[in-house]
Design an enzyme around this catalytic site. Structure first.
Site, PDB file in Angstrom:
ATOM      1  NE  ARG A 102      -3.741   0.986   2.021  1.00  0.00           N
ATOM      2  CZ  ARG A 102      -4.935   1.309   2.512  1.00  0.00           C
ATOM      3  NH1 ARG A 102      -5.040   2.250   3.418  1.00  0.00           N
ATOM      4  NH2 ARG A 102      -6.022   0.691   2.097  1.00  0.00           N
ATOM      5  CG  HIS A 129      -8.406   0.495  -2.546  1.00  0.00           C
ATOM      6  ND1 HIS A 129      -7.678  -0.600  -2.091  1.00  0.00           N
ATOM      7  CD2 HIS A 129      -9.027   1.001  -1.440  1.00  0.00           C
ATOM      8  CE1 HIS A 129      -7.860  -0.738  -0.794  1.00  0.00           C
ATOM      9  NE2 HIS A 129      -8.671   0.217  -0.372  1.00  0.00           N
ATOM     10  CD  GLN A 132     -12.965  -0.877  -0.205  1.00  0.00           C
ATOM     11  OE1 GLN A 132     -12.151  -0.801   0.691  1.00  0.00           O
ATOM     12  NE2 GLN A 132     -14.221  -1.200   0.026  1.00  0.00           N
ATOM     13  CG  ASP A 224     -13.121   7.131  -1.132  1.00  0.00           C
ATOM     14  OD1 ASP A 224     -12.962   7.131   0.111  1.00  0.00           O
ATOM     15  OD2 ASP A 224     -12.182   6.949  -1.931  1.00  0.00           O
ATOM     16  CB  CYS A 265     -13.915   2.229   0.404  1.00  0.00           C
ATOM     17  SG  CYS A 265     -13.441   3.968   0.358  1.00  0.00           S
ATOM     18  NE  ARG A 293     -11.034  -4.287   1.274  1.00  0.00           N
ATOM     19  CZ  ARG A 293     -10.030  -3.449   1.578  1.00  0.00           C
ATOM     20  NH1 ARG A 293     -10.235  -2.393   2.306  1.00  0.00           N
ATOM     21  NH2 ARG A 293      -8.798  -3.652   1.105  1.00  0.00           N
TER      22      ARG A 293
HETATM   23  N1   CP Z   1     -11.080   0.804   2.820  1.00  0.00           N
HETATM   24  C1   CP Z   1      -9.793   0.755   3.186  1.00  0.00           C
HETATM   25  O1   CP Z   1      -8.885   0.451   2.378  1.00  0.00           O
HETATM   26  O2   CP Z   1      -9.575   1.041   4.489  1.00  0.00           O
HETATM   27  P1   CP Z   1      -8.157   1.240   5.165  1.00  0.00           P
HETATM   28  O3   CP Z   1      -7.557   2.487   4.585  1.00  0.00           O
HETATM   29  O4   CP Z   1      -8.441   1.338   6.633  1.00  0.00           O
HETATM   30  O5   CP Z   1      -7.291   0.040   4.833  1.00  0.00           O
HETATM   31  N1  NVA Z   2      -9.570   7.258  -1.676  1.00  0.00           N
HETATM   32  C1  NVA Z   2      -9.175   6.935  -0.321  1.00  0.00           C
HETATM   33  C2  NVA Z   2      -9.447   5.500  -0.032  1.00  0.00           C
HETATM   34  C3  NVA Z   2      -9.101   5.041   1.338  1.00  0.00           C
HETATM   35  C4  NVA Z   2      -9.406   3.583   1.554  1.00  0.00           C
HETATM   36  C5  NVA Z   2      -7.708   7.269  -0.128  1.00  0.00           C
HETATM   37  O1  NVA Z   2      -6.912   6.958  -1.025  1.00  0.00           O
HETATM   38  O2  NVA Z   2      -7.354   7.841   0.898  1.00  0.00           O
END
Ligand code: CP
Ligand code: NVA
Length: 307
Positions: A102, A129, A132, A224, A265, A293
């Site tokens: 990530r 993502h 997700q 989101d 999400c 998830r």
């Molecule tokens: N939805 C999601 O990816 O959550 P986190 O950022 O907590 O992993």
């Molecule tokens: N779009 C958001 C998603 C978090 C799960 C971000 O990238 O922060």
């Protein structure tokens, strides 16, 4: 066979393969019975950005099956700082069964894939993502029936990683996806032109509009955060642009249906992209989506690590 495969975007997976993962995830959830299937295996969890759900889903899905997950943040390891990403990938590939990443750049997860020699999973980048999106479709199917032909309306920052991954997976699976966003935040035209032929084959449609009334008839409304991780300097600008796109009870009613579900999400900023009334209300499936998830990530791990 899916053993040895990586998950970088969903572009590299077929509709049949994605369908298989969804079916495995549903079965895992129904059984809810860990079986030590990852005993003797190891998973490197690389995080440049924060995470609750993605980290916990990977750790619990892998750990409860006897696997050994190792959490590595960029304050712990060299990742492009004192050692190139290529070299880190080569070393991790000698020690781990698989790698989750990530972080910021999509190119980092692609480099890990190129040089590690083990399955690599994209746990969120600035661009995509994908894990997700699989949980999102699983949740849609739980409450609205099988995905093809369903209508999913994403409203908010139309160019972010979550919106982009939804466009890809919906195009693959034949889900009608609407991106409802101000023109300044329209999805990348290159992504759209890549998805359009895929959608034509699956029967999906991809609509981009600035009009919130386009939620009419939607099976699910999805939003989101307005400011994604790494874009904090844009907070005020986004709030001004996106205020008319808040998901509140009046927007939910614009679907003309009482059975439209609400998806997010998470994490959510209640009072910005969604009101507490909606996300904590009877149409919200955001908490099931968070649980899913884990089941979808376990399905991905099983499919790509086991014979
Ligand atoms: N939805 C999601 O990816 O959550 P986190 O950022 O907590 O992993
Ligand atoms: N779009 C958001 C998603 C978090 C799960 C971000 O990238 O922060």
């Amino acid at each position: 066979m899916l053993k040895g495969r990586s998950l970088l975007t969903w572009f590299e997976w077929t509709k049949v393969e994605i369908r298989f993962l969804l079916d495995v995830a549903k079965q895992l959830k129904a059984e809810n019975k860990p079986q030590q299937r990852f005993a003797g295996k190891t998973l490197a969890l690389l995080f440049e950005k924060r995470s609750t759900r993605t980290r916990c889903a990977f750790e619990t899905a892998f750990g409860e099956e006897g696997g050994h997950p190792v959490f590595l943040s960029t304050t712990d390891i060299q990742l492009g700082a004192k050692e190139s990403i290529e070299d880190t990938a080569r070393v991790l590939g000698r020690m781990f069964s698989a790698i989750q990443f990530r972080g910021y750049k999509q190119s980092t997860v692609e480099t890990l894939f190129k040089y590690s020699g083990v399955p690599v999973y994209n746990g969120l980048t600035d661009d995509f993502h994908p894990t997700q999106a699989l949980a999102d479709i699983m949740t849609l199917e739980e409450y609205c029936g099988t995905a093809p032909g369903k209508k999913l309306a994403f409203i908010g920052d139309g160019r972010n990683n979550v919106a982009r991954s939804l466009v890809v997976i919906c195009a693959k699976l034949g889900v009608h996806i609407m991106i409802i966003t101000p023109p300044a935040l329209n999805p990348d035209p290159v992504l759209l032109s890549r998805c359009k032929p895929i959608a034509a084959e699956s029967g999906a449609t991809i609509t981009v509009t600035a009009d919130p009334a386009a939620v009419a008839g939607a099976d699910a409304i999805y939003t989101d955060v307005w400011t994604s991780m790494g874009e904090e300097s844009k907070k005020a600008e986004r709030a001004a642009l996106l205020q008319p796109y808040q998901v509140n009870q009046s927007l939910m009613e614009k679907t003309g249906r009482q059975d439209t579900i609400f998806l997010h999400c998470l994490p959510a900023v209640k009072g910005e992209e969604v009101t507490a009334e909606v996300i904590d209300g009877p149409q919200s499936r955001a908490w099931d989506e968070a649980e899913n998830r884990k089941w979808t990530i376990k399905a991905i791990l099983l499919a790509t690590l086991m014979d």
